[in-house]
Design a protein around this motif. Structure first.
Motif, PDB file in Angstrom:
ATOM      1  N   LYS A 110      38.805  31.597  45.742  1.00  0.00           N
ATOM      2  CA  LYS A 110      39.880  32.222  44.851  1.00  0.00           C
ATOM      3  C   LYS A 110      40.107  33.466  45.642  1.00  0.00           C
ATOM      4  O   LYS A 110      38.862  34.370  45.438  1.00  0.00           O
ATOM      5  CB  LYS A 110      39.453  32.250  43.486  1.00  0.00           C
ATOM      6  CG  LYS A 110      40.731  32.341  42.692  1.00  0.00           C
ATOM      7  CD  LYS A 110      40.552  32.207  41.238  1.00  0.00           C
ATOM      8  CE  LYS A 110      41.770  32.637  40.576  1.00  0.00           C
ATOM      9  NZ  LYS A 110      41.515  32.581  38.996  1.00  0.00           N
ATOM     10  N   GLU A 111      40.948  34.036  46.312  1.00  0.00           N
ATOM     11  CA  GLU A 111      41.110  35.220  46.855  1.00  0.00           C
ATOM     12  C   GLU A 111      41.277  36.529  46.239  1.00  0.00           C
ATOM     13  O   GLU A 111      40.874  37.404  46.604  1.00  0.00           O
ATOM     14  CB  GLU A 111      42.208  35.031  48.241  1.00  0.00           C
ATOM     15  CG  GLU A 111      41.737  33.881  49.147  1.00  0.00           C
ATOM     16  CD  GLU A 111      42.923  33.859  50.307  1.00  0.00           C
ATOM     17  OE1 GLU A 111      43.987  34.609  50.184  1.00  0.00           O
ATOM     18  OE2 GLU A 111      42.652  33.073  51.087  1.00  0.00           O
ATOM     19  N   GLU A 112      41.917  35.877  45.015  1.00  0.00           N
ATOM     20  CA  GLU A 112      42.226  37.079  43.920  1.00  0.00           C
ATOM     21  C   GLU A 112      42.176  36.747  42.629  1.00  0.00           C
ATOM     22  O   GLU A 112      42.139  35.572  42.257  1.00  0.00           O
ATOM     23  CB  GLU A 112      43.641  37.986  44.448  1.00  0.00           C
ATOM     24  CG  GLU A 112      44.819  36.875  44.492  1.00  0.00           C
ATOM     25  CD  GLU A 112      46.145  37.264  44.904  1.00  0.00           C
ATOM     26  OE1 GLU A 112      47.276  36.721  44.238  1.00  0.00           O
ATOM     27  OE2 GLU A 112      45.973  38.322  45.644  1.00  0.00           O
ATOM     28  N   TYR A 113      42.235  37.820  41.989  1.00  0.00           N
ATOM     29  CA  TYR A 113      41.977  37.509  40.478  1.00  0.00           C
ATOM     30  C   TYR A 113      43.472  36.990  39.783  1.00  0.00           C
ATOM     31  O   TYR A 113      44.340  37.442  40.155  1.00  0.00           O
ATOM     32  CB  TYR A 113      41.643  38.830  39.480  1.00  0.00           C
ATOM     33  CG  TYR A 113      41.948  38.423  37.910  1.00  0.00           C
ATOM     34  CD1 TYR A 113      40.742  38.161  37.535  1.00  0.00           C
ATOM     35  CD2 TYR A 113      43.005  38.903  37.410  1.00  0.00           C
ATOM     36  CE1 TYR A 113      40.917  37.712  36.081  1.00  0.00           C
ATOM     37  CE2 TYR A 113      42.899  38.768  35.946  1.00  0.00           C
ATOM     38  CZ  TYR A 113      42.117  38.201  35.563  1.00  0.00           C
ATOM     39  OH  TYR A 113      42.179  38.047  34.003  1.00  0.00           O
ATOM     40  N   SER A 114      43.197  36.091  38.941  1.00  0.00           N
ATOM     41  CA  SER A 114      44.378  35.457  38.121  1.00  0.00           C
ATOM     42  C   SER A 114      44.021  34.963  36.935  1.00  0.00           C
ATOM     43  O   SER A 114      42.821  34.498  36.860  1.00  0.00           O
ATOM     44  CB  SER A 114      45.405  34.692  39.207  1.00  0.00           C
ATOM     45  OG  SER A 114      44.907  33.397  39.095  1.00  0.00           O
TER      46      SER A 114
END
Length: 546
Positions: free
Chosen positions: A284-288
């Protein structure tokens, strides 16, 4: 005048080698071969035959060194002495880091400040003659001894030919040794050589804490790096039962194989260390607030005698067990939660596929051109990603393409791969080991114990195959990077097929800041035994065929 005959001369050479900080992948690893060639070229033999001493390029800008000493033009029998000159980094040395490559100074500091050392190290330095430093035992002592053997060969000590081979990159991907095998085959033809044995100089490894035994190894352990790409089902964290968290899937897989002795390989009472995790993370490349629905876990898996078909079958068995566990756990938690907020528990299935099966599905349903474009895109944009990262990305992109199969677990292999090898039943090796055991006992009071597999991983893995190259399909078909930046010269290994032996110095704490070498054993005892071993390998009447 001799260069490397005495303990003092050898210690000086060793310290000079260690002072070159040849950490894998650094500039020092690239220029260390110049030092080896420079030292060997001062020997009269190589001044007479300069073409016998070479710095050979690998495909990635590094070099390995070959130095051949022929007894005379008609002599064929040749012992290959192999070693590696790369070392691991020195971050673990802490306040002693700046002296990690200065054996004499570091050793002086440790002896002065021994109260700051671990208790076992304190005991050792009170009773032995130890030299500390990164690479001191793993394995620049081996190079040092082999250079001394080359000097003796130049003086006509041995009843045959000696070929020194020292390579880079053993600690990561064995680029050096994999590149060297075709060159060794070419040299055999060019110089009319018959390779009798590949003799490695890796240090002895303790089999248990406090082990004081002396070992001679007739093979080397194998290693695979299996991975599991988990593709769950995306959902908002507020609706967790509408999806499946891939991090959870990966964690259960890790829990299943971590230190699991049912995955160990056992041969004649020797057992591999159990598997342990090396990489695990969500993709997962970024927080969400979307749950991570893709994750990966990779483990170190040692091999002795199992075939790749055996290994893939075992990995599938474990993955299917975990898939059922995931389903049962999901149903249990969903049922418990439904007591508070009534809802119909969704049906859940988790498929288990090999990478080869996923590839076949993708090619059938999306076309091979689409699959090839996907792979090329990852490879062309790899940047500084290492082989593991690129492997994971290719597998990940392929699962995204085939996301209709999710939830799924995809079994694959990442580099590096080390084939297991053992010459314990080879007549020549059996004969010579018996002679060495007797000589060591008679003249040094040492009781060697023969071990079938060196357990520290070594480049001996690349001098032959226990099983036909065809049997490797379960590996090659399930390795996304195979022939796309990583491969092993399987056909050349089948042709090479030379028996192996490992006899090295006594050292402790490889890859630790307390790495140290027993100087007396290395440059007195082993210095005497090693020539006896080499001559026995050259003159034994034992059959040379397996």
């Amino acid at each position: 005048m001799s260069k490397w005959k005495t303990k003092e001369q050898l210690t000086e050479l060793l310290c000079n080698l260690v002072q070159i900080p040849s950490i894998t992948g650094t500039e020092a690893e690239v220029y260390l071969p110049d030092f080896v060639v420079g030292e060997l070229s001062s020997l009269e033999y190589f001044q007479q035959y300069p073409e016998h001493l070479k710095k050979n390029p690998t495909e990635d800008g590094r070099f390995f060194v070959t130095g051949l000493v022929k007894k005379n033009p008609d002599v064929k029998k040749t012992v290959i002495l192999i070693s590696h000159f790369d070392v691991v980094d020195v971050q673990d040395y802490g306040k002693w880091k700046e002296n990690a490559f200065n054996p004499e100074k570091l050793t002086q500091l440790f002896y002065k400040q021994k109260d700051e050392l671990p208790k076992q190290v304190q005991k050792d330095i009170e009773t032995g003659n130890w030299l500390f430093g990164r690479g001191i035992m793993d394995m620049k002592c081996g190079i040092t001894l082999h250079m001394a053997m080359i000097e003796q060969a130049c003086e006509g000590v041995f009843d045959g030919n000696i070929l020194l081979l020292t390579v880079p990159d053993e600690e990561v991907n064995s680029v050096g040794m994999r590149a060297a095998v075709p060159v060794l085959l070419e040299m055999a033809e060019k110089y009319n050589l018959e390779y009798t044995t590949v003799l490695n100089g890796e240090p002895m490894f303790m089999r248990y804490p406090g082990d004081q035994k002396k070992y001679i190894y007739t093979g080397s352990i194998g290693k695979a790096l299996p991975g599991f790409l988990c593709y769950g089902k995306e959902t908002h964290v507020g609706e967790p039962f509408a999806g499946l968290n891939a991090n959870y899937m990966a964690s259960l897989l890790t829990d299943e194989y971590e230190l699991n002795t049912s995955l160990c390989d056992i041969v004649q009472g020797e057992i591999t260390p159990p598997p342990t995790n090396l990489i695990q993370h969500g993709i997962k490349e970024e927080y969400s607030v979307q749950i991570p629905h893709r994750a990966v876990t990779l483990c170190n898996l040692f091999i002795l005698d199992k075939t790749m078909d055996d290994i893939v079958s075992l990995l599938r068995e474990k993955a299917e067990k975990v898939a059922n566990k995931i389903i049962d756990s999901y149903k249990k938690h969903a049922s418990e939660f439904s007591q508070y907020i009534p809802f119909n528990v969704p049906e859940l299935e988790v498929s288990v596929l090999t990478y080869e099966e996923l590839m076949n599905y993708a090619a059938t349903n999306y076309g091979m051109e689409e699959v090839a474009n996907l792979q090329s895109s990852v490879l062309n944009n790899r940047g500084k990603k290492d082989d593991r990262e690129v492997t994971i990305e290719i597998a990940d992109k392929l699962t995204i393409l085939c996301k209709e199969l999710a939830p799924m677990v995809v079994i694959f292999f990442a580099p590096p791969y080390y084939p297991a090898i053992s010459s314990s039943k080879h007549p020549l090796i059996k004969d010579v080991v018996g002679k060495i055991e007797k000589y060591a006992n008679d003249f040094h009071g040492i009781a060697f114990e023969k071990i079938n597999y060196f357990n520290g991983i070594s480049d001996l893995s690349y001098v032959g195959l226990q099983y036909p190259a065809e049997s490797m399909k379960s590996l090659t078909a399930n390795m996304p990077l195979w022939d796309k930046g990583y491969s092993i010269p399987l056909k050349e290994l089948e042709l090479f097929n030379v028996p192996v032996l490992n006899m090295g110095p006594v050292g402790l704490d490889a890859h630790q800041w307390t790495e140290r070498l027993d100087l007396d054993y290395a440059f007195v005892t082993l210095l005497d035994i090693l020539p006896v071993c080499i001559n026995s390998l050259l003159t034994s009447n034992a059959a040379a065929a397996r």
